[in-house]
Design a protein around this motif. Structure first.
Motif: not given
Length: 232
Positions: A4-27
């Motif tokens: 999953v960390a390889q997504v940073a190669s496309v989105t950068g670390m900022t995009g990966l952090t945003l994805l983590i925050l969005l997934l954390a809010g799913l429940p």
């Protein structure tokens, strides 16, 4: 790093952090009765997780050409912040970094032999490592004339006249002989951690920054690419 960390190669670390925050809010979205209309969007977002995993697994499985293969060893001694900046611990921290750097592992039974780049963390040691002949001699013995050490370090510029020397939070590269071959000074500093905003006003009131160097860190001139031995 995981797939999953390889997504940073496309989105950068900022995009990966945003994805983590969005997934954390799913429940919250999936379980809240008042957010029913948002559930479809949440489920679509949830589908990004296996998609990101698949992309990362594919990236990691790609064949590597000989001229892109490098051997890295990353060392983290895990020293508590409360102990890090005590001068009496400097020898212990430096010895621990060298011990971990040279340690044999199942994949590398010869320890540091064959490693191209050794990486130590930000502010790895609580002293000016590039100004210490003892430290540089020990780095040369550890590297045994081969490879490069990249370490985070506090760095002090040469003092000019009566002007106080500026102090930087830097990356310093040492070659196999213990000589400094490249430097980078951090230029985006953390307020309250690396510099105290309105220092002239807040310091007399008892405020201080987290890292206890005299005054605040100075900002470097900006981004730069380091040219290191070995072509990196």
């Amino acid at each position: 790093m995981g797939p999953v960390a390889q997504v940073a190669s496309v989105t950068g670390m900022t995009g990966l952090t945003l994805l983590i925050l969005l997934l954390a809010g799913l429940p919250l979205v999936l379980l809240s009765p008042s957010l029913r209309r948002e559930r479809w969007l949440a489920l679509a977002l949830l589908a990004l997780l296996p998609a990101g995993w698949g992309f990362g697994a594919w990236q990691l499985a790609l064949p590597k050409t000989p001229d892109t293969e490098l051997s890295l060893r990353i060392v983290q001694p895990n020293v508590p912040q409360s102990d890090k900046w005590r001068s009496e611990n400097a020898r212990m921290i430096f010895d621990r970094l060298q011990e971990l750097s040279l340690a044999p592992t199942a994949d590398r039974p010869a320890g540091l032999a064959g490693i191209d780049y050794l990486i130590w963390p930000e502010s790895a040691v609580p002293f000016l490592i590039d100004e210490s002949p003892v430290a540089r001699d020990e780095i040369a013995r550890m590297l045994n004339g081969k490879g490069v050490l990249l370490t985070g370090s506090i760095r002090r510029e040469a003092q000019s006249g009566d002007t106080p020397a500026r102090v930087f939070n830097s990356i310093i590269a040492f070659d196999g002989r213990g000589d400094v071959v490249a430097r980078y000074d951090k230029w985006r500093l953390v307020p309250g951690g690396e510099f105290l905003p309105f220092e002239w006003l807040l310091e007399p009131l008892g405020f201080r920054k987290v890292v206890t160097v005299p005054g605040s860190f100075a900002a470097g001139p900006g981004p730069q690419t380091l040219q290191l031995p070995g072509g990196l």
